[in-house]
Write an enzyme that holds these catalytic residues in place. Structure first.
Site, PDB file in Angstrom:
ATOM      1  N   CYS A   2      37.779 -55.257  89.645  1.00 56.38           N
ATOM      2  CA  CYS A   2      36.416 -55.679  89.439  1.00 56.38           C
ATOM      3  C   CYS A   2      35.896 -56.003  90.828  1.00 56.38           C
ATOM      4  O   CYS A   2      36.650 -56.005  91.785  1.00 56.38           O
ATOM      5  CB  CYS A   2      36.363 -56.945  88.596  1.00 56.38           C
ATOM      6  SG  CYS A   2      37.153 -56.770  86.989  1.00 56.38           S
ATOM      7  N   TRP A  74      35.581 -54.210  85.310  1.00 54.91           N
ATOM      8  CA  TRP A  74      36.322 -53.090  84.738  1.00 54.91           C
ATOM      9  C   TRP A  74      37.299 -53.740  83.774  1.00 54.91           C
ATOM     10  O   TRP A  74      38.236 -54.428  84.182  1.00 54.91           O
ATOM     11  CB  TRP A  74      37.050 -52.322  85.836  1.00 54.91           C
ATOM     12  CG  TRP A  74      37.751 -51.098  85.348  1.00 54.91           C
ATOM     13  CD1 TRP A  74      37.204 -49.865  85.148  1.00 54.91           C
ATOM     14  CD2 TRP A  74      39.138 -50.981  85.014  1.00 54.91           C
ATOM     15  NE1 TRP A  74      38.161 -48.991  84.704  1.00 54.91           N
ATOM     16  CE2 TRP A  74      39.365 -49.640  84.619  1.00 54.91           C
ATOM     17  CE3 TRP A  74      40.223 -51.854  85.010  1.00 54.91           C
ATOM     18  CZ2 TRP A  74      40.602 -49.159  84.215  1.00 54.91           C
ATOM     19  CZ3 TRP A  74      41.458 -51.383  84.612  1.00 54.91           C
ATOM     20  CH2 TRP A  74      41.647 -50.059  84.226  1.00 54.91           C
ATOM     21  N   GLY A  99      41.612 -59.084  88.568  1.00 51.60           N
ATOM     22  CA  GLY A  99      43.064 -59.126  88.414  1.00 51.60           C
ATOM     23  C   GLY A  99      43.441 -59.359  86.971  1.00 51.60           C
ATOM     24  O   GLY A  99      42.607 -59.195  86.068  1.00 51.60           O
ATOM     25  N   GLU A 478      45.237 -31.223  90.815  1.00 53.48           N
ATOM     26  CA  GLU A 478      44.038 -31.927  91.266  1.00 53.48           C
ATOM     27  C   GLU A 478      42.792 -31.338  90.595  1.00 53.48           C
ATOM     28  O   GLU A 478      41.892 -32.074  90.191  1.00 53.48           O
ATOM     29  CB  GLU A 478      43.936 -31.857  92.803  1.00 53.48           C
ATOM     30  CG  GLU A 478      42.698 -32.468  93.426  1.00 53.48           C
ATOM     31  CD  GLU A 478      42.482 -33.957  93.124  1.00 53.48           C
ATOM     32  OE1 GLU A 478      43.376 -34.611  92.586  1.00 53.48           O
ATOM     33  OE2 GLU A 478      41.371 -34.442  93.420  1.00 53.48           O
ATOM     34  N   LYS A 482      40.214 -33.479  88.277  1.00 53.15           N
ATOM     35  CA  LYS A 482      38.769 -33.576  88.557  1.00 53.15           C
ATOM     36  C   LYS A 482      37.963 -33.270  87.291  1.00 53.15           C
ATOM     37  O   LYS A 482      37.000 -33.946  86.972  1.00 53.15           O
ATOM     38  CB  LYS A 482      38.312 -32.598  89.658  1.00 53.15           C
ATOM     39  CG  LYS A 482      38.666 -32.951  91.069  1.00 53.15           C
ATOM     40  CD  LYS A 482      37.849 -34.061  91.663  1.00 53.15           C
ATOM     41  CE  LYS A 482      38.453 -35.403  91.524  1.00 53.15           C
ATOM     42  NZ  LYS A 482      39.548 -35.861  92.250  1.00 53.15           N
ATOM     43  N   HIS A 501      57.812 -22.198  79.067  1.00 50.70           N
ATOM     44  CA  HIS A 501      58.734 -23.182  78.502  1.00 50.70           C
ATOM     45  C   HIS A 501      58.024 -24.188  77.592  1.00 50.70           C
ATOM     46  O   HIS A 501      58.502 -25.301  77.405  1.00 50.70           O
ATOM     47  CB  HIS A 501      59.481 -23.900  79.629  1.00 50.70           C
ATOM     48  CG  HIS A 501      60.283 -22.966  80.473  1.00 50.70           C
ATOM     49  ND1 HIS A 501      61.349 -22.256  79.970  1.00 50.70           N
ATOM     50  CD2 HIS A 501      60.142 -22.560  81.758  1.00 50.70           C
ATOM     51  CE1 HIS A 501      61.850 -21.488  80.918  1.00 50.70           C
ATOM     52  NE2 HIS A 501      61.131 -21.643  82.020  1.00 50.70           N
ATOM     53  N   LYS A 601      36.641 -46.809  91.199  1.00 51.86           N
ATOM     54  CA  LYS A 601      37.054 -46.187  92.465  1.00 51.86           C
ATOM     55  C   LYS A 601      38.292 -46.862  93.039  1.00 51.86           C
ATOM     56  O   LYS A 601      39.182 -46.206  93.554  1.00 51.86           O
ATOM     57  CB  LYS A 601      35.887 -46.281  93.450  1.00 51.86           C
ATOM     58  CG  LYS A 601      36.179 -45.674  94.800  1.00 51.86           C
ATOM     59  CD  LYS A 601      35.603 -44.283  94.887  1.00 51.86           C
ATOM     60  CE  LYS A 601      36.026 -43.536  96.103  1.00 51.86           C
ATOM     61  NZ  LYS A 601      36.660 -42.259  95.741  1.00 51.86           N
TER      62      LYS A 601
END
Ligand code: G6P
Length: 606
Positions: A2, A74, A99, A478, A482, A501, A601
């Site tokens: 946060c 968050w 936290g 990646e 995205k 597989h 982020k």
């Protein structure tokens, strides 16, 4: 994770707190809140959603007070609604927290037993009541000391008090926190980015420390409540302002900035006059290192995976990679001849930091590849390789990924040369090629229109796959990440050779599959794997590099050709269309590209 801000001033603070919270939104954006002290009481306003919602609230617009705290959330404990939004307040105390308090259930039971009433589902509210309880018998410093000792878990805290209207308390364990100094006012913030618009004079709290922030001075204490002296750091002013310019989103801007990112990185590390790589102050002798372990989270983990291929190609080191959240709790066999490399854009990711801390406590050789050089990871590693890619705001990392890959490639090249694992001529050849990379990325960025059209098919599909082998495999992971992050489309990255597989069972008529098959050593094998998915009905988007040789395969749905480079550098070029695919797909869906749902982020919780 946060974001926290606190301001103690002799001017009204609510407007500045709101502006700072906007800067902190990259840390969390499901709700926001502010509390100030005025007319002898704590006033608190909270809203669900973005800081914009909070700003529009008429109660905020009429908020007085020259001392206050603010928060962007968050969610960890409790739904993302306005009740669970921070600050949490009793009549006497108001708290913002970043936290997780691990023993909150136990503490809550104890506090309810003492008659405290809880309003939210959060772990944070126990801190409010615990301080309130301790203030009954202790002075302010001792009540804070006692409260912090009772908390298990991680926290950065900002606290104001009805009966102490001249101060803000900040406290840190695990989660980062900084103090900033201004003219007749002082600040508290989750990071220097939030404080930079107000000051470039900063002090970082160390783990276990707390501080008392008054308008004209700040005092710091260790966890025993003993005063400590701290240094004031001057931050460089170069990044004071970073905006979208003419771009619709930061992500679009950050994608386009990648040639510059690479140019800057190359300029920092390539010593043109000596045709060398400038990591001259590397603190260890090459014969002290026989293996390397690269550790990161999310996109940074993908750059570690990419680096594994380069280190194996260019050096004879044993190479291991690890996801930080796994590494930190495993029974690791620490070896003094291993170089531990921590990769992180923010330098604040809690799991990566904990892995670094663990290595430091075991006296290992620690090195970090970070973008934010004032960050905790940069400060606590024994050697730092900055990425130099400038501020990255888009939650889904783009230019920092490319920047991390560049630095790791440079490190692999340099260690390869220092260890005599590669010949000087080969090293020089590769340096020459590397200098051309920014231009090649610039050219590749021009393949725009086609990707916009292609993205519609991905949006209509139930799911998608991204396949690659060798150097292209990390990029496939990646690319899939995205698309997931931005478009909320199920996307899986796989080594192309592994499809048979199991995952091949997922392929059905019309499923979009991205195949990364540049003309490298793996080309023929990947093309065979591509044919296996085409035969089962997949719509294949082939991404390869330009070549005079024709592609010998039928029924490919679409092909994108990136520029040509030596095999080592193709991963940089393959990354570009995948970033754009994710961007356009989210753009068409109308999603919030810079702030995808449920993400943040900087992840400063476990
Ligand atoms: C978050 C971000 C990702 C990032 C990861 C690691 O999940 O949304 O984009 O890759 O954290 O962040 P770091 O700052 O350590 O690179």
């Amino acid at each position: 994770m946060c974001g926290i801000i606190g301001i103690n001033s002799n001017k009204p603070v609510s407007g500045t707190i709101i502006n700072s919270l906007k800067k902190l939104e990259y840390r969390g954006y499901d709700s926001a809140g502010i509390a100030t002290l005025s007319s002898g009481q704590i006033n608190e306003v909270k809203s669900e959603g973005r800081v914009d919602n909070l700003e529009k609230n008429s109660l905020v617009q009429n908020m007085n007070g020259t001392i206050g705290i603010g928060h962007v959330r968050w969610a960890t404990h409790g739904l993302p609604n306005s009740i669970n939004a921070h600050p949490h307040s009793s009549q006497n105390v108001s708290v913002v927290h970043n936290g997780i308090i691990e023993n909150s259930t136990l503490l809550k039971k104890f506090l309810v037993g003492k008659g405290h009433k809880f309003k939210s589902q959060t772990d944070t509210e126990v801190i409010v009541h615990l301080i309130t309880e301790n203030l009954k018998t202790e002075d302010i410093v001792n009540s804070i000391k006692k409260t912090l000792k009772a908390l298990h878990g991680s926290f950065a805290l900002g606290i104001i008090f009805k009966d102490h209207p001249d101060l803000i308390i900040g406290a840190r364990r695990g989660s980062p926190l900084a103090v900033g100094y201004g003219p007749n006012e002082n600040y508290l913030g989750s990071d220097s980015y939030a404080l930079k618009s107000m000051t470039n004079k900063i002090t970082y709290l160390n783990d276990g420390e707390f501080c008392v922030i008054k308008k004209d001075h700040v005092e710091f204490f260790d966890e025993e409540g003993v005063k400590v002296n701290k240094k004031v750091l001057e931050l460089s002013s170069e990044e004071k302002k970073y905006d979208k310019g003419d771009y619709k989103h930061f992500m679009a801007k950050e994608i386009e900035e990648q040639p510059t990112t690479l140019k800057n990185g190359i300029k920092e590390y390539l010593d043109n006059s000596n045709n060398d790589i400038n990591i001259y102050n590397f603190p260890w002798k090459v014969n002290e290192i026989s293996s390397i372990t690269l550790i990161g989270c999310g996109t940074a983990y993908h750059s570690c995976l990419m680096a594994k291929y380069w280190f194996e190609e260019l050096t004879s080191l044993d190479v291991n990679i690890d996801i930080a959240s796994e590494f930190r709790y495993r029974k690791n066999r620490f070896k003094s001849d291993t170089l531990y490399v921590f990769v992180s854009q923010s330098g604040e990711t809690a799991d990566t930091y904990a892995a670094l801390d663990l290595c430091n406590r075991n006296n290992m050789k620690t090195c970090s590849v970070v973008n934010v050089i004032e960050s905790s990871i940069a400060r606590d590693s024994k050697f730092v390789l900055p990425i130099h890619c400038g501020t990255e705001i888009g939650v889904a990392s783009t230019k920092a990924f490319v920047g991390q890959m560049l630095i790791l490639y440079i490190l692999a090249l340099k260690l390869g040369l220092m260890r005599k694992d590669i010949e000087k001529e080969i090293f020089l050849e590769k340096l020459k090629d590397l200098k051309k990379l920014p231009e090649l990325v610039k050219e590749t960025l021009l393949t725009d229109n086609k990707i916009q059209t292609i993205s519609s098919t991905f949006n209509e599909a139930k799911g998608s796959m991204f396949l690659g082998r060798g150097f292209s495999y990390p990029i496939a992971l990646e690319g899939a990440l995205k698309l997931k992050e931005l478009s909320y489309i199920h996307a899986e990255g796989y080594p192309a050779g592994e499809m048979k597989h199991g995952p091949l069972a997922l392929i059905e008529e019309g499923m979009p599959v991205v195949v990364l098959a540049p003309r490298d050593n793996y080309y023929k094998k990947t093309i065979s794997n591509m044919q296996e998915v085409i035969a089962r009905g997949a719509k294949v988007l082939l991404i390869t590099n330009k070549s005079k040789d024709e592609i010998v395969s039928e029924n490919i749905w679409e092909t994108i050709e990136v520029e040509t480079a030596n095999d080592d550098l193709l991963p940089f070029l393959l990354t570009i269309p995948l970033q754009k695919l994710a961007y356009y797909s989210a753009l068409k869906k109308g999603y919030d590209i810079d702030k995808p749902r449920n993400l943040a982020k900087s992840v400063t919780v476990e």
